[in-house]
Motif scaffolding. Structure first.
Motif, PDB file in Angstrom:
ATOM      1  N   LEU A  77       0.801  -1.223   0.000  1.00 25.55           N
ATOM      2  CA  LEU A  77       0.000   0.000   0.000  1.00 25.55           C
ATOM      3  C   LEU A  77       0.837   1.277   0.000  1.00 25.55           C
ATOM      4  N   GLN A  78       2.127   1.167  -0.056  1.00 31.25           N
ATOM      5  CA  GLN A  78       2.976   2.342   0.120  1.00 31.25           C
ATOM      6  C   GLN A  78       2.886   3.366  -1.003  1.00 31.25           C
ATOM      7  N   SER A  79       2.252   3.046  -2.105  1.00 30.00           N
ATOM      8  CA  SER A  79       2.053   4.036  -3.172  1.00 30.00           C
ATOM      9  C   SER A  79       0.721   4.774  -3.003  1.00 30.00           C
ATOM     10  N   MET A  80      -0.015   4.503  -1.926  1.00 24.48           N
ATOM     11  CA  MET A  80      -1.341   5.085  -1.744  1.00 24.48           C
ATOM     12  C   MET A  80      -1.399   6.155  -0.657  1.00 24.48           C
ATOM     13  N   TRP A  81      -0.270   6.777  -0.341  1.00 24.79           N
ATOM     14  CA  TRP A  81      -0.243   7.842   0.652  1.00 24.79           C
ATOM     15  C   TRP A  81      -0.656   9.161   0.015  1.00 24.79           C
ATOM     16  N   ARG A  82      -1.435   9.946   0.745  1.00 31.27           N
ATOM     17  CA  ARG A  82      -1.722  11.320   0.344  1.00 31.27           C
ATOM     18  C   ARG A  82      -0.647  12.199   0.967  1.00 31.27           C
ATOM     19  N   THR A  83      -0.170  13.150   0.204  1.00 35.64           N
ATOM     20  CA  THR A  83       0.890  14.019   0.716  1.00 35.64           C
ATOM     21  C   THR A  83       0.462  15.466   0.679  1.00 35.64           C
ATOM     22  N   GLY A  84       0.967  16.223   1.632  1.00 40.92           N
ATOM     23  CA  GLY A  84       0.683  17.652   1.723  1.00 40.92           C
ATOM     24  C   GLY A  84       1.985  18.412   1.913  1.00 40.92           C
ATOM     25  N   MET A  85       1.891  19.620   2.382  1.00 41.66           N
ATOM     26  CA  MET A  85       3.073  20.471   2.563  1.00 41.66           C
ATOM     27  C   MET A  85       4.050  19.904   3.601  1.00 41.66           C
ATOM     28  N   GLY A  90      -1.686  10.815   5.225  1.00 41.34           N
ATOM     29  CA  GLY A  90      -2.469   9.627   5.530  1.00 41.34           C
ATOM     30  C   GLY A  90      -2.690   8.818   4.272  1.00 41.34           C
ATOM     31  N   LEU A  91      -3.173   7.624   4.448  1.00 35.50           N
ATOM     32  CA  LEU A  91      -3.462   6.775   3.303  1.00 35.50           C
ATOM     33  C   LEU A  91      -4.735   7.245   2.610  1.00 35.50           C
ATOM     34  N   ASP A  92      -4.823   7.007   1.327  1.00 39.45           N
ATOM     35  CA  ASP A  92      -6.018   7.321   0.534  1.00 39.45           C
ATOM     36  C   ASP A  92      -6.984   6.152   0.729  1.00 39.45           C
ATOM     37  N   TRP A  93      -7.865   6.264   1.738  1.00 35.01           N
ATOM     38  CA  TRP A  93      -8.693   5.144   2.167  1.00 35.01           C
ATOM     39  C   TRP A  93      -9.666   4.630   1.114  1.00 35.01           C
ATOM     40  N   PRO A  94     -10.267   5.457   0.276  1.00 37.30           N
ATOM     41  CA  PRO A  94     -11.114   4.885  -0.779  1.00 37.30           C
ATOM     42  C   PRO A  94     -10.318   3.979  -1.726  1.00 37.30           C
ATOM     43  N   SER A  95      -9.096   4.409  -2.060  1.00 39.30           N
ATOM     44  CA  SER A  95      -8.241   3.576  -2.922  1.00 39.30           C
ATOM     45  C   SER A  95      -7.815   2.297  -2.219  1.00 39.30           C
ATOM     46  N   SER A 113     -11.688  -5.901   9.524  1.00 34.08           N
ATOM     47  CA  SER A 113     -10.603  -6.153  10.464  1.00 34.08           C
ATOM     48  C   SER A 113      -9.273  -5.624   9.928  1.00 34.08           C
ATOM     49  N   THR A 114      -9.007  -5.860   8.647  1.00 38.56           N
ATOM     50  CA  THR A 114      -7.757  -5.405   8.044  1.00 38.56           C
ATOM     51  C   THR A 114      -7.692  -3.888   8.009  1.00 38.56           C
ATOM     52  N   LEU A 115      -8.797  -3.232   7.647  1.00 37.54           N
ATOM     53  CA  LEU A 115      -8.813  -1.770   7.622  1.00 37.54           C
ATOM     54  C   LEU A 115      -8.536  -1.188   8.998  1.00 37.54           C
ATOM     55  N   GLN A 116      -9.112  -1.795  10.021  1.00 34.88           N
ATOM     56  CA  GLN A 116      -8.888  -1.314  11.389  1.00 34.88           C
ATOM     57  C   GLN A 116      -7.405  -1.448  11.762  1.00 34.88           C
ATOM     58  N   THR A 117      -6.801  -2.567  11.424  1.00 34.60           N
ATOM     59  CA  THR A 117      -5.385  -2.773  11.713  1.00 34.60           C
ATOM     60  C   THR A 117      -4.518  -1.804  10.927  1.00 34.60           C
TER      61      THR A 117
END
Length: 141
Positions: A77-85, A90-95, A113-117
């Motif tokens: 999942l490491q390509s699914m981070w949202r980035t800011g300044m 945080g992770l892009d949860w819909p993706s 369960s996986t999402l919570q973890t």
């Protein structure tokens, strides 16, 4: 499940702090297998750990066998981070949710369960990065 989440949060924190390391093995053949296994997860072993004494028990981290699957998902999942300044927000949860349903073929029970973890792991990583930023800002005049 609570202990597993705590363990995976600790692992995510070590990963985010660049403190995830392996012990050096004297047997070259075994080390080759270890290097191949680590490379499969995007990790590498180092000879001299920074800021850590590799032989002390408090610095050894053991990944429980039941946590390996979740750690693998975390790595993918490491390509699914949202980035800011300030860096990663945080992770892009819909993706993430869509990817888990389709790529991992996860059912509703496992998905919840996986999402919570993963959220616990995300919080640990974000906290580690925030601490790193604070230390960096304290160093700059």
């Amino acid at each position: 499940m609570r202990r597993q989440r705590k363990k995976l949060a600790q692992l995510a924190r070590l990963w985010a702090s660049n403190q995830l390391q392996t012990q050096e093995d004297d047997d070259a053949a075994t080390q080759s297998h270890v290097d191949e296994a680590l490379a499969a997860w995007g990790l590498q072993s180092i000879e001299e750990p920074n800021n850590m004494e590799a032989d002390t028990p408090e610095n050894v981290f053991y990944l429980w066998p039941k946590s390996v699957k979740t750690w693998g998902i975390w790595q993918r999942l490491q390509s699914m981070w949202r980035t800011g300044m300030a860096g990663r927000d945080g992770l892009d949860w819909p993706s993430v949710t869509t990817w888990l349903r389709h790529a991992e073929r996860m059912g509703a029970k496992d998905l919840a369960s996986t999402l919570q973890t993963l959220r616990v792991m995300e919080a640990a990583a974000l906290n580690a990065w925030a601490e790193q930023r604070q230390k960096q800002e304290a160093k700059t005049p």
